[in-house]
Write an enzyme that holds these catalytic residues in place. Structure first.
Site, PDB file in Angstrom:
ATOM      1  CG  ASP A 140      73.224  66.378  33.239  1.00 44.49           C
ATOM      2  OD1 ASP A 140      74.199  66.742  32.557  1.00 44.49           O
ATOM      3  OD2 ASP A 140      72.900  66.956  34.296  1.00 44.49           O
ATOM      4  CB  SER A 150      69.842  69.323  35.886  1.00 43.32           C
ATOM      5  OG  SER A 150      70.895  68.413  36.050  1.00 43.32           O
TER       6      SER A 150
END
Length: 584
Positions: free
Chosen positions: A307, A148
């Protein structure tokens, strides 16, 4: 589960190289002498499954991300699918990080060796498309290799089941049991792409998957009625933050008529070193600096960023003075929740909004005022996905929106994880229709109540850090908090999600159907909450604050002063709460 010394010693022999064996021997000597270090932890303390799988720094040892720890996770998970599913199949995706492609191909090879049919994306791909592809192929599960928004030295392994959602009970504990039961590292097959099993069982995911996703998105009911020219002229600056979103986001926005999309040139190509940011996290203002820079040059209406695995979305909107206002995750989610709630079409259907227990209660106020069912779930989008599964089973029940404060939202029913693509489309549709989003946000506050939130994170590395985190929560658990004053407000209720005990005015009914979790939530008078929990993916303890203003604003001009007062109140409450937990 092996003892720490057995974990270390298992790396001092085959199949590991002499270099790794010598490093493990050094770790063992240090461990025997009682030394605490990252080296010892790397070999003694295994990576554990958190809210989304395993995540950690890349390196050698059972506590790091490497071919063997990832292979172990893949072997445990895929053997479970093989043994519990008829004609099992899996979809695999990966992001732009160090070793992501290698870990994805390793997992694919293990699936092939087990006789599991594998569909692997041929290039870096957003996590929500992995969730969608599982459902498209009617696969038994999925794997995505990503960490992530973590720094470059991290990577991770996330596992999904047939509904496209991440692991939930009872499967999660059974799969984790399989993984932790693999103690012989030589049993992990390192299958090459040239192997006959790999060639037989592994196929690439075709472009039809994304094309079908776009068609489903068109039918999802999130489009506004604005004219094509409004979409065409809306200036959007976008950054994938060196991650997976670049090609997909631009193609999606173009598909829906947004032609004035500018990709931040310094950040548009996938690059696991994330050279232009400290953290590739759209929650961090620093990560969006280049977005804002280019937005000002272009005089764009908005800038958006995702992200590295493109499941989270951060935004800034242009003010009348030409500067940009950064919206936080609770504000973005509340704008989406209000917009969808206020335009729900059918009066004969039951609509549902799902949020996590640490997401703003403004969304609860929005749902209740619009006659929408609201459900609070534990932190982790897998619990929102699990609730979606229950909603889907009921006739005339519709999932409307799901979200969490950490910049993750889902406005469509055909993905089962947070999705920055569909969320970005909804966001720009609202912007195109409303024109001034900040005035719309103020209108939401005036209609439903003024709420302000905050998140305080404290990083505590290593085994000693984990002990400190556990101790802080135990301290609060043993304390009688009812009646105490925190931040000027009296504690009226306490919810312990581990013991599932409710004190004071807190209602135990919130625990119904909810798994246990090491979380303490303190309810204060005037609709305010403080929540403490250990992060499931990072060595952090997190404190979440959600405070409603005791005075409800009656006009727009009152909002700014009340907002500032709430900020001071929250800051004081956080400090006092951390002191009670022994963390300050």
């Amino acid at each position: 589960m092996l003892k720490p010394e057995d974990n270390i010693l298992s790396w001092t022999k085959s199949p590991f190289s002499s270099e790794i064996q010598n490093e493990a021997k050094k770790a063992y000597e240090d461990w025997k002498e009682g030394k605490s270090s990252e080296l010892v932890d790397s070999y003694a303390v295994p990576l554990t499954f958190g809210t989304g799988g395993i995540r950690g720094k890349i390196g050698n040892g059972i506590g790091k991300m490497n071919l063997y720890t990832v292979g172990r996770a893949a072997l445990g998970f895929l053997s479970y699918l093989r043994d519990t599913q008829k004609n099992p199949s899996i979809v695999i995706a990966y992001d732009s990080r160090r070793l992501s492609k290698e870990f994805a191909e390793l997992s694919a090879g293990i699936g092939a060796r087990l006789g599991v049919k594998v569909f692997i994306f041929p290039k870096v791909t957003p996590t929500p498309l992995l969730s969608y592809a599982i459902r498209y192929y009617k696969a038994s599960g999925g794997i995505v290799i990503t960490a992530s928004h973590n720094p470059p030295e991290y990577n991770g392994f996330k596992a999904y089941l047939a509904d496209g959602g991440q692991l939930v009970p009872p499967d999660d504990s059974l799969i984790i049991g399989r993984i932790s039961g693999i103690n012989d590292w030589s049993t992990i097959p390192l299958v090459k792409k040239t192997d006959k099993d790999y060639k037989k069982f592994v196929k690439p995911v075709g472009p039809v998957v994304f094309k079908t996703y776009l068609k489903d998105l068109k039918q999802a009911g999130i489009l506004s009625s604005v004219k094509p020219k409004t979409r065409n002229d809306l200036g959007i600056v976008y950054s994938p933050l060196h991650g997976t979103g670049g090609d997909y986001m631009k193609e999606m926005l173009n598909f829906f008529g947004y032609k004035s999309v500018f990709l931040v040139p310094e950040q548009k190509k996938p690059d696991g070193e994330f050279p232009t940011v400290k953290y590739p996290n759209p929650e961090e203002k620093e990560a969006l600096a280049l977005c804002e820079f280019h937005a000002k040059k272009k005089k764009a209406a908005t800038f958006i960023a995702t992200d590295p695995d493109a499941d989270r979305l951060g935004v800034g909107v242009r003010r009348l003075d030409g500067e940009y206002e950064y919206l936080n995750g609770n504000q973005i989610g509340s704008i989406m929740a209000a917009y969808l709630s206020e335009r729900k079409k059918s009066k004969t259907k039951t609509y549902h909004l799902v949020k996590t227990i640490v997401t703003t209660d403004l969304q609860e106020a929005i749902a209740k005022k619009n006659g929408i069912k609201i459900k609070n779930v534990l932190t982790g989008f897998k619990y929102i996905a699990e609730e979606m599964k229950q909603i889907e089973k009921k006739k005339n029940n519709i999932f409307l929106f799901g979200g969490e404060e950490s910049y993750g939202y889902l406005p469509v029913p055909f993905v089962r994880d947070k999705d920055s693509l569909s969320s970005a489309l909804l966001f720009v549709e609202i912007l195109a229709e409303k024109g001034d989003l900040l005035s719309y946000l103020d209108a939401i506050y005036l209609k439903y109540g003024l709420y302000r939130e905050s998140l305080y994170s404290l990083t505590l590395e290593g085994s000693s850090g984990q002990d400190q985190i556990k101790k802080s929560i135990e301290t609060l658990r043993s304390e009688n908090l009812i009646g105490k004053i925190i931040g000027g407000r009296k504690v009226v209720g306490v919810l312990d999600y581990e013991t599932q005990k409710a004190d004071g005015k807190a209602k135990a009914s919130v625990f119904k159907g909810m798994p246990k979790s090491n979380v303490i939530q303190v309810e204060l008078e005037g609709n305010a909450k403080l929540t403490i929990r250990p992060s499931g993916t990072e060595p952090k303890v997190k404190v979440y604050s959600s405070f409603a203003s005791l005075k409800k604003p009656k006009k727009q001009s009152e909002i700014s002063g009340l907002w500032d007062s709430l900020g001071q109140e929250i800051s004081r409450a956080e400090t006092e709460f951390l002191q009670l937990a022994g963390l300050k």
